[in-house]
Design an enzyme around this catalytic site. Structure first.
Site, short mmCIF file in Angstrom:
data_model
loop_
_atom_site.label_atom_id
_atom_site.label_comp_id
_atom_site.label_asym_id
_atom_site.label_seq_id
_atom_site.Cartn_x
_atom_site.Cartn_y
_atom_site.Cartn_z
N ASN A 1 -72.27 -75.72 72.09
CA ASN A 1 -72.24 -74.36 71.54
C ASN A 1 -71.48 -74.35 70.22
O ASN A 1 -70.42 -74.95 70.10
CB ASN A 1 -71.55 -73.40 72.52
N GLU B 1 -76.43 -75.18 69.85
CA GLU B 1 -76.79 -73.85 70.33
C GLU B 1 -76.12 -72.79 69.46
O GLU B 1 -74.93 -72.85 69.18
CB GLU B 1 -76.36 -73.66 71.78
N ASP C 1 -79.16 -69.45 72.03
CA ASP C 1 -78.42 -69.20 73.27
C ASP C 1 -78.45 -67.71 73.62
O ASP C 1 -78.57 -66.85 72.75
CB ASP C 1 -76.99 -69.70 73.12
N GLU D 1 -80.25 -70.58 82.45
CA GLU D 1 -78.85 -70.82 82.86
C GLU D 1 -78.44 -69.82 83.93
O GLU D 1 -79.02 -68.74 84.05
CB GLU D 1 -77.92 -70.70 81.65
#
Length: 767
Positions: free
Chosen positions: A596, A628, A658, A715
């Site tokens: 991330n 991401e 994301d 996720e």
């Protein structure tokens, strides 16, 4: 005493004028008496007539005071009678032949005995009425001890020099009367000594004047007796002047007395306590000295008796003081921690109590804070008296509802708090809702039924060392959150506490952690649905500073961003995660890595070069790295973000959106930005089986990604049924607790060795 005499504003000047006039007349007559006595001019009764006239002139203010005020009229009437008797005694003395002992005739003795007795009673009355009202028990005992101690010394002097040989000096009749005169004078002396001990206590002008008068009379009578002892009349003039001066002082006292006793300016506590301690010590020493002297001199028992009585009174004073100190200490301690209106503990009583330490098997408890909504309207409409009644009723109602181990307190105004030594967060929240319901029940005040509400804040103790004041502060923050949201009950959330002092400390600690590269990286596996195997890992930063426990990533990452430390932080996470993933290559795993990245990294022109250099250091293929970026970051129309994505893509690095579905990007961004992957947010994934709209969003996202040749990642998969539904929808990669929680790198190898292949649509089955 206050000088404001009841009546017109001109009463005070008028009273002073009358006293000044009488004093002036008395002085003139006294001077005339002096001239007559020194030059022996005129008959003997002329001097006595001048003396009697001077006494009458000095008594005028007392007579005026009796006429104008009812208060203490009896006392001043006695004083006036004593003054007139003094004039009568002077007139009777003027009828005696020269050389005759003035104490011998019974008539004169009776007048003098009556005079001194009335003076003693009058002085007692004036002292009692004017001063004793502003004295407490200890002050009265101190005054009595001082009077006895001083009287014992004066009695020793008087008995040795005056009263003891009186009966042998005066011949003939009148011995009883003379003895009565002596006792009356002794009474005046006792009063005088007592007055001296109380003048600085009360600061009363009346007492000062009365004491001065008593001193002058005592001096005059000492001189009178001494003149008798030496068979001489040369002291007569001085004696007369002493009496006249005393009555001038009495007149001044009369114009000072308006009949009102106040404490204004009576004493200053610190000065009073210091002076009293010194005087008590002096009284004790004086009494001991008199006892020793009178014993060695074999004096009459009255001398030692007065001194012993003074010591006994001082002992009583000590015992009374010790008992009062003990009672006051207990009372003050209780008052210091008690709310006087409700009888509950106050803020200090809630915070200074012993710290509650929970055992390992117990929960930590916390504080529930209650604040009445719009209570000001009750005070404004019905008055503060009605408001106090409401608070008292609510206090009784709340007290009956809490457990024995909890402490209910009124913090002030319309705020209450409950301190619970134990209880889970759910227990505290349940108590908060019960309290809010109790407040909503009608309150009957002055025949009116009032319906109130309250905002309640809950703060749960995070550790046994957390101080009560900090819990109250947190509960107060939660209470204001409840008030702003009209939620009724709110539980403290660090995220909404802008005043938490820990925030400043954590800012410094996270800065040190970034600099020292001590922030940990955990890895969470991603499963390839088609192959049923682990395809890669997502790197997740974790930070647990000592004494604070795990800090959620969204909190400390925001602190890092606000301090401008995002670039070194991202570089650290990238290096640490690449190190861990490359270490798994020994198991034959060629896994991908997802990291991330903050929006601030994408606007940094050097970020692509940092990524490229780091990949080269670990010889990690760029095609296996996925960066991401959140959907919100793409919504910002920033050319730098566009350029950064293109630079990363040119290097071979994959880019993923994301939290897809929760941001503000448009479909045009998917067309314009060269991304490779859509990561569907957990808020949709977790509800695909229970919410048809969430299912529709996930299906649309998968169809859109397949149409645009993008990889889809789901996720937040928590259970087997959700996993199977996502496989059926065509999701490519899945991660979530159903597969594995984020784990430290040391646990990854064991996880891979125990992980079995997944059948399409089947559950995760460890080997």
């Amino acid at each position: 005493m206050t000088a404001d005499i009841v009546g017109t504003t001109g009463a005070v000047p008028a009273a002073r004028f009358r006293w000044a006039t009488s004093a002036l007349v008395t002085v003139i007559l006294g001077l005339a008496l002096t001239v007559v006595d020194r030059h022996g001019r005129g008959p003997h009764d002329v001097g006595r007539g001048l003396f009697a006239a001077a006494v009458v002139a000095a008594a005028v203010p007392v007579y005026q005071r009796i006429r104008r005020f009812r208060a203490r009229r009896v006392t001043w009437s006695l004083v006036l009678a004593a003054e007139l008797l003094t004039g009568l005694a002077g007139a009777l003395y003027g009828t005696l032949p020269h050389g005759v002992n003035p104490f011998a005739p019974p008539t004169t003795n009776l007048v003098l005995a009556l005079l001194t007795s009335i003076l003693a009673v009058a002085f007692v009355g004036s002292l009692t009425v004017a001063s004793l009202r502003v004295l407490d028990t200890n002050m009265l005992i101190d005054a009595a001890a001082g009077g006895l101690a001083i009287s014992s010394l004066l009695a020793w002097l008087y008995l040795r020099g005056v009263l003891e040989p009186l009966s042998t000096v005066i011949n003939g009749a009148g011995q009883r009367e003379n003895f009565l005169v002596g006792l009356s004078l002794l009474a005046i002396i006792v009063i005088l000594a007592t007055a001296v001990t109380m003048i600085d206590v009360t600061g009363d002008r009346l007492m000062i004047d009365v004491a001065a008068a008593a001193i002058l009379i005592s001096v005059g009578e000492v001189l009178a007796h001494r003149g008798v002892l030496v068979h001489s009349s040369r002291w007569g003039l001085l004696i007369d002047l002493c009496w006249l001066a005393a009555y001038v002082e009495v007149g001044r006292a009369a114009q000072q007395d308006d009949g009102v006793t106040t404490r204004a300016g009576a004493r200053r506590e610190r000065t009073f306590a210091r002076n009293q301690a010194r005087k008590i010590a002096a009284f004790g020493i004086l009494a001991l000295v008199v006892i020793v002297i009178s014993t060695l001199s074999s004096d009459p028992p009255i001398v030692g008796g007065l001194a012993v009585a003074a010591l006994a009174v001082l002992l009583v004073r000590l015992l009374v003081s010790l008992r009062a100190e003990r009672l006051n200490s207990h009372r003050f301690e209780e008052l210091a921690v008690t709310d006087p209106l409700t009888g509950l503990a106050n803020r200090r009583g809630l915070t200074v109590g012993p710290t509650v330490t929970a055992s390992p098997g117990e929960t930590h408890g916390g504080v529930v804070l209650i604040d009445l909504d719009n209570f000001k309207d009750v005070n404004d409409s019905l008055g503060h008296r009605a408001g106090d009644q409401v608070l008292a009723q609510l206090a009784h109602r709340l007290k009956s509802s809490i457990d024995d181990g909890a402490v209910l307190a009124r913090l002030g105004g319309d705020e209450f708090a409950v301190s619970c030594p134990t209880g889970s967060p759910e227990d505290l929240e349940r108590l908060a809702n019960e309290v809010a319901a109790l407040v909503r029940e009608p309150v009957i005040v002055e025949g009116l039924s009032l319906h109130l509400s309250a905002s309640v804040g809950v703060a749960v103790r995070s550790s046994t060392s957390e101080h009560q004041e900090e819990l109250i502060r947190k509960a107060d923050v939660a209470m204001y959150q409840a008030k702003e949201r009209h939620a009724g009950v709110s539980v403290y959330d660090f995220e909404h506490d802008r005043n938490d002092p820990r925030r400043l400390i954590l800012y410094g600690l996270v800065s040190e952690a970034v600099r020292d590269e001590t922030i940990d990286v955990h890895l969470q596996p991603l499963v390839d649905v088609a192959e049923g195997s682990v395809a890669g890992w997502e790197a997740l930063a974790r930070w647990s500073p000592d004494g604070y426990g795990p800090i959620p990533p969204e909190r400390f990452v925001r602190m890092i961003e606000m301090q401008g430390l995002v670039v070194p932080f991202t570089a650290h996470v990238l290096r640490r995660s690449l190190h861990h993933v490359t270490g798994l290559a020994a198991l034959g795993a060629s896994h991908r890595l997802s990291v991330n990245v903050s929006e601030r990294d994408f606007v940094n022109a050097d970020f692509p070069r940092v990524v490229d250099a780091t990949l080269a250091d670990f010889a990690f293929p760029a095609s296996r790295l996925t960066i991401e970026i959140t959907e919100d970051a793409l919504a910002n129309d920033d050319a730098r973000i566009d350029q950064c994505i293109r630079d990363l893509r040119a290097m071979g690095v994959r880019v993923s959106i994301d939290d897809f579905g929760t941001g503000y990007s448009t479909l045009s961004k998917l067309v314009d930005f060269p991304v490779d992957e859509l990561k569907i947010d957990r808020s949709f994934v977790s509800r695909v089986l229970t919410n048809h709209k969430a299912l529709a969003v996930v299906r649309a996202a998968v169809d859109l990604a397949q149409a645009m040749d993008l990889v889809t990642v789901a996720e937040g998969v928590e259970d087997e049924a959700t996993y199977a539904a996502l496989v059926a929808l065509g999701v490519d990669l899945i991660q979530g607790y159903h597969i594995a929680r984020p784990m430290p790198p040391s646990a990854c190898a064991d996880f891979l060795s125990s992980f079995g292949a997944l059948e399409v649509g089947g559950p995760v089955t460890p080997a």
